[in-house]
Scaffold this motif. Structure first.
Motif, mmCIF file in Angstrom:
data_model
loop_
_atom_site.group_PDB
_atom_site.id
_atom_site.type_symbol
_atom_site.label_atom_id
_atom_site.label_comp_id
_atom_site.label_asym_id
_atom_site.label_seq_id
_atom_site.Cartn_x
_atom_site.Cartn_y
_atom_site.Cartn_z
ATOM 1 N N PRO A 81 11.081 -9.516 0.224
ATOM 2 C CA PRO A 81 10.530 -8.336 0.906
ATOM 3 C C PRO A 81 10.990 -7.033 0.262
ATOM 4 N N LEU A 82 12.256 -7.004 -0.176
ATOM 5 C CA LEU A 82 12.770 -5.828 -0.885
ATOM 6 C C LEU A 82 12.047 -5.665 -2.211
ATOM 7 N N GLY A 83 11.746 -6.776 -2.866
ATOM 8 C CA GLY A 83 11.017 -6.727 -4.129
ATOM 9 C C GLY A 83 9.598 -6.223 -3.954
ATOM 10 N N VAL A 84 8.939 -6.639 -2.883
ATOM 11 C CA VAL A 84 7.586 -6.140 -2.597
ATOM 12 C C VAL A 84 7.621 -4.624 -2.438
ATOM 13 N N PHE A 85 8.602 -4.137 -1.682
ATOM 14 C CA PHE A 85 8.767 -2.692 -1.494
ATOM 15 C C PHE A 85 8.983 -1.993 -2.836
ATOM 16 N N ALA A 86 9.830 -2.576 -3.680
ATOM 17 C CA ALA A 86 10.172 -1.934 -4.955
ATOM 18 C C ALA A 86 8.976 -1.889 -5.897
ATOM 19 N N VAL A 87 8.277 -3.012 -6.054
ATOM 20 C CA VAL A 87 7.142 -3.040 -6.974
ATOM 21 C C VAL A 87 6.040 -2.117 -6.472
ATOM 22 N N ARG A 88 5.828 -2.091 -5.169
ATOM 23 C CA ARG A 88 4.804 -1.179 -4.615
ATOM 24 C C ARG A 88 5.182 0.277 -4.897
ATOM 25 N N THR A 89 6.445 0.627 -4.711
ATOM 26 C CA THR A 89 6.895 1.993 -4.973
ATOM 27 C C THR A 89 6.640 2.378 -6.424
ATOM 28 N N ARG A 90 6.934 1.459 -7.349
ATOM 29 C CA ARG A 90 6.727 1.732 -8.768
ATOM 30 C C ARG A 90 5.233 1.842 -9.088
ATOM 31 N N MET A 91 4.412 1.032 -8.422
ATOM 32 C CA MET A 91 2.969 1.113 -8.636
ATOM 33 C C MET A 91 2.413 2.454 -8.164
ATOM 34 N N LEU A 92 2.859 2.884 -6.999
ATOM 35 C CA LEU A 92 2.388 4.173 -6.481
ATOM 36 C C LEU A 92 2.757 5.303 -7.441
ATOM 37 N N GLU A 93 3.962 5.238 -7.983
ATOM 38 C CA GLU A 93 4.394 6.267 -8.936
ATOM 39 C C GLU A 93 3.574 6.223 -10.220
ATOM 40 N N ALA A 94 3.029 5.033 -10.548
ATOM 41 C CA ALA A 94 2.217 4.879 -11.754
ATOM 42 C C ALA A 94 0.746 5.185 -11.508
ATOM 43 N N GLY A 95 0.410 5.582 -10.283
ATOM 44 C CA GLY A 95 -0.975 5.939 -9.982
ATOM 45 C C GLY A 95 -1.838 4.800 -9.489
ATOM 46 N N VAL A 96 -1.233 3.667 -9.148
ATOM 47 C CA VAL A 96 -1.993 2.536 -8.613
ATOM 48 C C VAL A 96 -2.142 2.719 -7.108
ATOM 49 N N ASP A 97 -3.326 2.414 -6.589
ATOM 50 C CA ASP A 97 -3.555 2.454 -5.147
ATOM 51 C C ASP A 97 -3.019 1.157 -4.569
ATOM 52 N N ALA A 98 -1.854 1.216 -3.941
ATOM 53 C CA ALA A 98 -1.194 0.018 -3.416
ATOM 54 C C ALA A 98 -0.951 0.201 -1.917
ATOM 55 N N PRO A 99 -1.953 -0.078 -1.091
ATOM 56 C CA PRO A 99 -1.818 0.151 0.350
ATOM 57 C C PRO A 99 -0.870 -0.831 1.021
ATOM 58 N N ALA A 100 -0.413 -0.447 2.186
ATOM 59 C CA ALA A 100 0.413 -1.326 3.012
ATOM 60 C C ALA A 100 -0.321 -1.575 4.325
ATOM 61 N N VAL A 101 -0.119 -2.750 4.875
ATOM 62 C CA VAL A 101 -0.728 -3.063 6.167
ATOM 63 C C VAL A 101 -0.204 -2.068 7.198
ATOM 64 N N GLY A 102 -1.111 -1.446 7.912
ATOM 65 C CA GLY A 102 -0.740 -0.420 8.885
ATOM 66 C C GLY A 102 -1.128 0.973 8.443
ATOM 67 N N ASP A 103 -1.486 1.129 7.169
ATOM 68 C CA ASP A 103 -1.894 2.441 6.663
ATOM 69 C C ASP A 103 -3.125 2.980 7.386
ATOM 70 N N LEU A 104 -3.968 2.077 7.903
ATOM 71 C CA LEU A 104 -5.233 2.495 8.509
ATOM 72 C C LEU A 104 -5.138 2.688 10.021
ATOM 73 N N ALA A 105 -3.960 2.489 10.577
ATOM 74 C CA ALA A 105 -3.819 2.508 12.044
ATOM 75 C C ALA A 105 -4.269 3.826 12.662
ATOM 76 N N GLU A 106 -4.056 4.923 11.960
ATOM 77 C CA GLU A 106 -4.423 6.234 12.494
ATOM 78 C C GLU A 106 -5.740 6.768 11.916
ATOM 79 N N ARG A 107 -6.380 5.985 11.040
ATOM 80 C CA ARG A 107 -7.633 6.428 10.427
ATOM 81 C C ARG A 107 -8.807 6.144 11.355
ATOM 82 N N ASP A 108 -9.975 6.716 11.017
ATOM 83 C CA ASP A 108 -11.137 6.487 11.877
ATOM 84 C C ASP A 108 -11.770 5.133 11.575
#
Length: 500
Positions: free
Chosen positions: A292-319
């Motif tokens: 789980p820590l690795g998933v967090f780390a790789v996602r963080t690095r992807m976001l910094e590299a410009g990859v769209d890497a969503p997480a479950v729950g990102d859409l909770a407040e969207r329409d």
């Protein structure tokens, strides 16, 4: 968002507090923190901040590694991480730089003390701890992508200049390769095909970044590359496992000993790189999974590299429009969790009305939205019934509303007209075509529909749906009966002619 920005499936993230605890308990990080406390107000060190022989022995005993032949190496790695993260700070003694040339290797050249970042471990926020851990991880990743030190030592000992080409090492390529491997491991985790319970065989992971997608059978040269990469990854994952990034079962030592003089185990890797034989003990070749820590780390690095890497729950407040647009591209379990989080923030009737409104449309993606809407509504409680009854006469929504009401045992549901039934049929197949690509399930659906409705194509080509012709053409391609397939193609032609 740029059109060419890559997008990953969403992943489930643990709360920051849990991840921070994982980071603090990761072996390498925990050792670094312990050494930083041991350094206290001053520990004599060498010119580069490294521990001197006596201090290294003491520190190795402190960590309980003195009985391990690799204990001193593990201790040195933890000390270096402490320096890299600021848990330990190093001050060079004045004049030491000038005197180092003739100094004994065990003579102190400076002093190391507990650094300011050490307080972060006890008084910082979970995010502060994770930021500190991520900084240390970057150092270890850089070390993992570095060339074999033995090759460098051999070059220097021979009196030559350091030649990176001669040791076959390109820093950017090596870092990109490791990033690609971690990215593929992340993708498998997001798709629920890789986890601590379902680790990925190392040859399959190596093959995923080497074997071309359009290659049916790997060539001998490709298999040789896979076996080389596998052994390189074995070394790298051994380094990364103590950071808490991955759980790793190394390659069986007996296999490594079997490596021939050319350094390949190609024959053993063949078959394991893609389809694992049932009688093969694939665990011998190494098994790896992101934590789980690795998933967090790789996602963080992807976001910094410009990859769209969503997480479950990102859409909770969207329409609802954004929710329905995203759900068809989520793995099934992630889509369900995302929907549950979205619904938890809304009253049932309001949520149902928003979903139904977002499902309307004649655009190309509309059938997929309605399929996502139907799946989301399946999780909506019975209190939403008024919202579903409001759309019973809607030509686009009336069919799915009747399905929802019938599944909940509602009474007084008016029978749908033939036009609505056929429209819903076309809409459903159009949505399936967008997601399943001629799957066996879709073939069965097509056969079932044609078998249940006599004269199906005589009525279907008249359906006022933008995808009618495409659906009928696909039915002609999917149905195994040549006569039925010909009828479907004729109906598709009529539908196209009718729409001009």
């Amino acid at each position: 968002m740029p059109a060419d920005r890559p997008t990953m499936p969403p992943v489930r993230l643990r709360p920051d507090a849990e991840l921070a605890r994982d980071a603090l308990s990761a072996p390498l990080f925990a050792r670094a923190a312990r050494l930083a406390r041991w350094a206290g107000e001053g520990t004599p060190v060498g010119a580069g901040g490294e521990l001197l022989a006596d201090q290294l022995r003491t520190a190795t005993g402190l960590l309980g590694l003195d009985g391990d032949e690799d204990g001193p190496a593990y201790t040195a790695e933890a000390w270096q991480l402490a320096l890299d993260t600021g848990l330990v700070e190093f001050t060079e003694r004045a004049g030491a730089e000038d005197s180092d040339m003739g100094a004994d290797a065990d003579e102190p050249s400076g002093t190391a003390v507990a650094g300011e970042e050490l307080a972060t471990l006890t008084s910082g926020s979970p995010q502060d701890v994770l930021d500190l851990w991520l900084g240390g991880l970057e150092s270890v990743l850089a070390d993992a992508a570095a060339p074999d030190l033995g090759d460098i030592v051999d070059q220097i000992s021979e009196g030559g200049e350091l030649d990176l080409d001669a040791i076959d090492w390109n820093p950017e390529e090596e870092a990109d390769f490791l990033d690609g491997v971690l990215g593929n491991l992340y993708l498998l985790t997001a798709l629920d095909e890789g986890s601590a319970e379902r680790p990925v065989p190392l040859p399959a992971l190596a093959a995923s970044v080497i074997v071309p997608d359009d290659m049916d059978e790997p060539t001998d040269d490709i298999l040789e590359e896979v076996s080389d990469a596998m052994m390189r990854l074995d070394d790298q994952f051994r380094m990364l496992a103590p950071t808490g990034l991955v759980e790793y079962q190394p390659v069986d030592e007996a296999l490594i000993e079997e490596v021939d003089g050319e350094g390949h185990i190609r024959e053993s890797v063949d078959g394991v790189a893609s389809d694992v034989p049932e009688d093969e003990d694939v665990t011998r070749y190494g098994m790896v999974a992101l934590t789980p820590l690795g998933v967090f780390a790789v996602r963080t690095r992807m976001l910094e590299a410009g990859v769209d890497a969503p997480a479950v729950g990102d859409l909770a407040e969207r329409d609802a429009d954004e929710l329905l647009a995203a759900l068809p591209h989520h793995p099934e379990s992630a889509a369900r969790t995302e929907t549950e989080l979205w619904l938890a923030r809304r009253e049932a009737v309001v949520a149902a009305r928003d979903l139904l409104a977002a499902a309307r449309g004649d655009d190309e993606d509309a059938p997929l939205r309605r399929l996502a809407c139907q799946q989301a509504l399946a999780l909506v409680p019975a209190e939403a019934e008024p919202a579903l009854r409001e759309v019973l006469d809607d030509p686009q929504l009336g069919g799915l509303a009747r399905v929802w009401l019938a599944e909940r045992g509602a009474t007084g549901i008016p029978e749908p007209g033939e036009a609505m039934v056929f429209w819903l049929t076309v809409d459903t197949i159009a949505a399936q075509l967008a997601t399943e690509d001629d799957s066996a399930e879709l073939r069965d659906l097509v056969q079932g529909l044609v078998g249940q409705h006599r004269g199906f194509f005589d009525a279907a080509w008249r359906v006022e749906h933008p995808a009618t012709a495409d659906v009928l053409e696909a039915m002609g391609r999917l149905h195994p009966d040549k006569k039925v397939a010909k009828e479907a193609r004729k109906a598709a032609f009529k539908a196209r002619s009718r729409r001009g």
